[in-house]
Design a protein around this motif. Sequence first.
Motif, PDB file in Angstrom:
ATOM      1  N   LEU A  59       0.875  -1.224   0.066  1.00  0.00           N
ATOM      2  CA  LEU A  59      -0.145  -0.059   0.121  1.00  0.00           C
ATOM      3  C   LEU A  59       1.032   1.287  -0.032  1.00  0.00           C
ATOM      4  O   LEU A  59       0.543   2.154  -0.912  1.00  0.00           O
ATOM      5  CB  LEU A  59      -0.977  -0.012   1.154  1.00  0.00           C
ATOM      6  N   ARG A  63       1.007   4.301  -2.965  1.00  0.00           N
ATOM      7  CA  ARG A  63       0.812   5.679  -2.708  1.00  0.00           C
ATOM      8  C   ARG A  63       1.932   6.795  -3.157  1.00  0.00           C
ATOM      9  O   ARG A  63       1.853   7.607  -3.578  1.00  0.00           O
ATOM     10  CB  ARG A  63       0.543   5.977  -1.260  1.00  0.00           C
ATOM     11  N   ASP A  68      -3.034   5.348  -8.200  1.00  0.00           N
ATOM     12  CA  ASP A  68      -4.473   5.349  -7.691  1.00  0.00           C
ATOM     13  C   ASP A  68      -5.169   4.219  -7.884  1.00  0.00           C
ATOM     14  O   ASP A  68      -6.047   3.608  -7.223  1.00  0.00           O
ATOM     15  CB  ASP A  68      -5.355   6.794  -7.780  1.00  0.00           C
ATOM     16  N   LEU A  71      -4.101   1.150  -6.166  1.00  0.00           N
ATOM     17  CA  LEU A  71      -4.357   1.501  -4.846  1.00  0.00           C
ATOM     18  C   LEU A  71      -5.821   0.919  -4.695  1.00  0.00           C
ATOM     19  O   LEU A  71      -6.380   0.239  -3.617  1.00  0.00           O
ATOM     20  CB  LEU A  71      -4.243   2.636  -4.324  1.00  0.00           C
ATOM     21  N   GLU A 109      -2.732   3.196   7.658  1.00  0.00           N
ATOM     22  CA  GLU A 109      -2.549   3.235   6.581  1.00  0.00           C
ATOM     23  C   GLU A 109      -3.637   2.979   5.592  1.00  0.00           C
ATOM     24  O   GLU A 109      -3.805   3.647   4.548  1.00  0.00           O
ATOM     25  CB  GLU A 109      -1.462   2.104   5.769  1.00  0.00           C
ATOM     26  N   ALA A 113      -5.309   5.856   2.959  1.00  0.00           N
ATOM     27  CA  ALA A 113      -5.539   5.358   1.710  1.00  0.00           C
ATOM     28  C   ALA A 113      -7.095   5.702   1.198  1.00  0.00           C
ATOM     29  O   ALA A 113      -7.251   6.337   0.058  1.00  0.00           O
ATOM     30  CB  ALA A 113      -5.267   3.879   1.546  1.00  0.00           C
TER      31      ALA A 113
END
Length: 495
Positions: A59, A63, A68, A71, A109, A113
């Motif tokens: 992750l 980032r 994106d 993610l 995290e 996110a």
Amino acid sequence: MLVSTTRKFEKAMAAATTYDEWRDAALAFDKKQGLDRWKAMDQSRRYDYVSIRTRLDRLRVMRARHDDQGLLFTLNEGIHGNMGGMGSSKLYLKAKFGTKQLVVDYVNEIVDALEHLADDKTDSIPFEQKLDFFRRAHHCFGSSAFMMSGSGTLLYFHMGVVRTLLDHDLLPNVLSGSSGGSLVGSIVSCYPKDKLQEMLSVETMLNAYERDEERGGVLGNLLNEIMPRQMGAEAVRETISRILPDLTFQEAFELTGRHLNVSIAPVETHQTSRLLNAFTSPNVFVREAIFASTAVPGVYPPVTLAAKNDHGERQAYLPSRQWVDGSVSDDLPAKRLARLYGVNHYIVSQTNPHVIPFVTDSKREGGPMSQIKYAGMQTARTWLNTSAEIMRKPMSRSPALSRLSNMALSVVNQDYIGDINILPSTKFFNPAKLLSQLNEKDVRKLVLMGERATWPKLEMIRVQTLIGRTLDRILSEYEDRYLEKYQPCKKAAES
């Protein structure tokens, strides 16, 4: 020297009068015991630290690369509150404060996110795709509920727990309560935030009921302590009426946004218990539900509910039915909350006097003695159910005895723990006071006991509910934006 130092910190935790005092002593204890090193190290047999570390690093890389779509794809693989066993209560039994830093970092995290994807600046993903993702993530992750057991006048313990959770903005919006727990839950659900501090104060609760004149003298004081006067049924109703506004479940939800659920049990043998809320009984008056849920069988008379009809007038609700204390049939209605609200994580404040000696604050986890105790309880439960089945036909000749047997079995067969359990000590209160008016000293003692019992659980609650609370907020905001964006178009098309 180390032993005397750690004992000093343990005494400081036990004597703390505020959360900050307790936390400082707990952190000092952990540091002195070397538990800071345990928190900092990933390794432990209590969870799958390898998979969590791998996922966390993945992750972070995405980032950092501003990937994106990658993610979103990674998060779409699943956001789980118990990923690799990280939701296990065992991870919070080692240190006095907190748990493995890896677990905290992973949760933070995930939250970062989610916030990043929800931000309007992240425009590489269309709004509709984001909304679809947040809906699915919220549905899959689930949500938390706070359940308060039956308690009688031990409701002040619940009050201390609730005040602490509110102070730290950790009280879930889905609440359930039976008996005294239902009264505390209704206060939280019937008053806006700016009134809660006042309504949950000791002074407000003490002023809500008219006190009987206490017996004076040495003998009188002793009798007040050993055999206090029981509150009459009318006194209970008048007290509840002074505390609660006359709202229906739907009106209470519209006022506060909290989902109040009240357990009640039927007097009739062949009827089932009910969970009253804005979904199942929107027009029922909350006060009437609390009257029923606090009607202890054999002590207070059963209650017929009242509701608003389609003209807004008060009328009897199911007039042929009468109801009593919900804790005898469904003290902690976890399954029903799961069906109604998608709840899969439960925080429990448990004060039911017949339960406290037999439950622990970790969910069926612990050493060999805990396992032996649990196995013994299960065996006793099985024998009781078998004996009741054998005696069912003979007892059917006496309706009163049959009702008593069914009620006893209902109490025995319930599950009285959740994922996070907030409990008083096993020797904490005079049972004779369970249905009596308490003096200010006893009330303050119970409130502080509830606060102190909650402090060691706050970090666990914060970590385990952070993702769910973030998804709740983001999805609510996105749903509002969706309505603002598409509702005008819908209205124009209809016209």
